[in-house]
Write a protein that holds these residues in place. Structure first.
Motif, PDB file in Angstrom:
ATOM      1  N   TRP B  55       0.865  -1.177   0.000  1.00  0.00           N
ATOM      2  CA  TRP B  55       0.000   0.000   0.000  1.00  0.00           C
ATOM      3  C   TRP B  55       0.892   1.215   0.000  1.00  0.00           C
ATOM      4  CZ3 TRP B  55      -0.851   3.727   4.067  1.00  0.00           C
ATOM      5  CH2 TRP B  55      -0.052   3.523   5.209  1.00  0.00           C
ATOM      6  N   SER B  56       0.288   2.374  -0.294  1.00  0.00           N
ATOM      7  CA  SER B  56       1.088   3.579  -0.257  1.00  0.00           C
ATOM      8  C   SER B  56       0.240   4.799   0.062  1.00  0.00           C
ATOM      9  CB  SER B  56       1.807   3.741  -1.601  1.00  0.00           C
ATOM     10  OG  SER B  56       2.484   4.949  -1.631  1.00  0.00           O
ATOM     11  N   HIS B  58      -3.206   5.366   0.569  1.00  0.00           N
ATOM     12  CA  HIS B  58      -4.393   5.328   1.422  1.00  0.00           C
ATOM     13  C   HIS B  58      -5.487   6.262   0.915  1.00  0.00           C
ATOM     14  CE1 HIS B  58      -6.956   5.213   4.970  1.00  0.00           C
ATOM     15  NE2 HIS B  58      -6.200   4.252   5.471  1.00  0.00           N
ATOM     16  N   VAL B  61      -5.359   6.395  -5.052  1.00  0.00           N
ATOM     17  CA  VAL B  61      -4.694   6.929  -6.237  1.00  0.00           C
ATOM     18  C   VAL B  61      -3.438   6.156  -6.661  1.00  0.00           C
ATOM     19  CG1 VAL B  61      -5.532   9.301  -6.062  1.00  0.00           C
ATOM     20  CG2 VAL B  61      -3.406   8.678  -4.963  1.00  0.00           C
TER      21      VAL B  61
HETATM   22  S1  FES Z   1      -3.172   2.584  -0.910  1.00  0.00           S
HETATM   23 FE1  FES Z   1      -5.022   2.048  -1.902  1.00  0.00          FE
HETATM   24  S2  FES Z   1      -4.746   2.933  -3.856  1.00  0.00           S
HETATM   25 FE2  FES Z   1      -3.023   3.664  -2.775  1.00  0.00          FE
END
Ligand code: FES
Ligand code: SF4
Lengths: 130, 248
Positions: B55-56, B58, B61
């Motif tokens: 993940w990054s 949140h 996008v």
């Molecule tokens: S953490 Fe869900 S799309 Fe970026």
């Protein structure tokens, strides 16, 4: 670090049972079998017509048997399902520019239903029902 | 704020010790405004530091947090717990991709496919910088804008049964991106991309199940893009065979 990716096999014959979306897709595809059977019936009718008046009469008699009527009712139901499920996805394939945007999906689907209705009406009139 | 205890069934796989994936359950005290990703972060922070996932941002996008949540391809940062009834949620790595470890899948295949469709502008004619920019009207932008919204989350591949059965299929997102560049008024690279698009593993592997568009978190509608490309490829074929003098 060693890599050892794990591949989850997709069941080759029962994949569409995995979710409702796939089942709906299969329903759309499988219902065309009834269309094919109906067409086969029409072709048989043409052959019988070529064979002369007696053959034709017995074909007509066969058509009015309860089994044939039941089949046609079922086939008609499935044909409607098949046709409408395709009508409803036509906007995806038809992206028609209009003004600043695109022709709304509802209009495209509506046009299909409209044409269907018009074509049916013409056929009914030609058959002398109306 | 009220708390809700939810049991998370998480598919685990450690390539160094496991022969196949297995399910581990965690009981997580969840806040009502949480998304699935928050719960997984809680597991990582408080219950089990060994859990791996991506993940990054949140905020839907970056496209890296895609997982199967109760069997549905979902961005876990967009999956609000209040939308899940019951006390159990099952979380698995995205379907149709090999599992690297736990919830992390192998991206190589998808990356290769993205590259294969040349997802960049190939100008009709290169022009020197001094000649100025390539201009575009708002209408021309609108023609392809929708297909630029893709965040490469691969949910559409996890939803696509054809990709599941045959991973040679170029697949929804890469084809939608192809369409995006083909529709761009500044681009002249369509014939180069057709080599990939018009082959069997291109658009013709698609049987229009439509699942990709249903799960896409960005309303890209890859299914629509693919059907439109099928029509364009068919028109090409007829032009080429019926009017050979027009083909070039
Ligand atoms: S953490 Fe869900 S799309 Fe970026
Ligand atoms: S098309 Fe939609 S579902 Fe597929 S990768 Fe792009 S954003 Fe994700």
């Amino acid at each position: 670090m060693s890599r050892k990716p794990y591949v989850r096999e997709v069941p080759k014959t029962t994949w569409y049972m995995r979710n409702g979306r796939y089942m709906r897709y299969m329903a759309r595809e499988v219902t065309c079998v009834f269309l094919a059977l109906y067409m086969a019936g029409l072709v048989i009718g043409l052959v019988r017509l070529m064979q002369g008046p007696e053959a034709w009469q017995s074909y007509l008699a066969g058509l009015s048997s309860p089994v044939a009527i039941l089949f046609h009712l079922i086939a008609f139901g499935f044909a409607c399902y098949h046709a409408t499920s395709w009508f409803n996805v036509t906007p995806k394939a038809m992206r028609i520019p209009q003004g600043d945007g695109f022709v709304p999906g509802k209009t495209i689907v509506g046009a299909h239903y409209g044409l269907w209705g018009a074509a049916s009406l013409v056929i009914i009139v030609l058959m002398g029902v109306l | 704020m009220s708390e809700r205890q939810i049991t998370f069934e998480v598919l685990r796989y450690n390539p160094e010790t496991d022969d196949k994936p297995w399910v581990q359950t965690y009981s997580v005290p969840c806040q009502e405004d949480w998304v699935v990703l928050d719960a997984i972060n809680y597991i990582k922070d408080h219950l089990d530091t060994s859990l791996s996932y991506r993940w990054s941002c949140h905020m839907a996008v970056c496209g890296s947090c895609g997982m199967m949540v109760n069997g549905e391809p979902t961005l876990s940062c967009k999956a609000f717990l209040r939308d899940y009834k019951g006390s159990k949620i099952r979380v698995e790595p995205l379907s149709h991709f090999p599992i690297e470890r736990d919830l992390v899948v192998v991206l190589d295949d998808f990356m290769g496919k993205l590259q294969s469709v040349k997802p960049y502008i190939i100008p009709k004619k290169e022009k020197p910088v001094e000649e100025g920019e390539y201009k575009q009207t708002p209408r021309q932008l609108k023609n392809f804008k929708q297909y630029t919204m893709c965040i490469n989350c691969m949910l559409c591949y996890a939803a696509c049964p054809q990709y599941g059965l045959n991973d040679d299929f170029i697949g929804p997102a890469a084809l939608a991106l192809t369409h995006r560049y083909n529709l761009d008024s500044r681009d002249g690279g369509r014939s180069q991309r057709q080599e990939v698009v018009a082959q069997h593993e291109g658009v013709w592997e698609c049987s229009f199940v439509g699942a990709c568009s249903e799960v896409c978190p960005k309303d890209v509608d890859p299914a629509g893009a693919i059907q439109q490309m099928k029509i364009a490829s068919t028109v090409d074929w007829y032009l080429e065979h019926l009017m050979p003098w027009r083909a070039k």
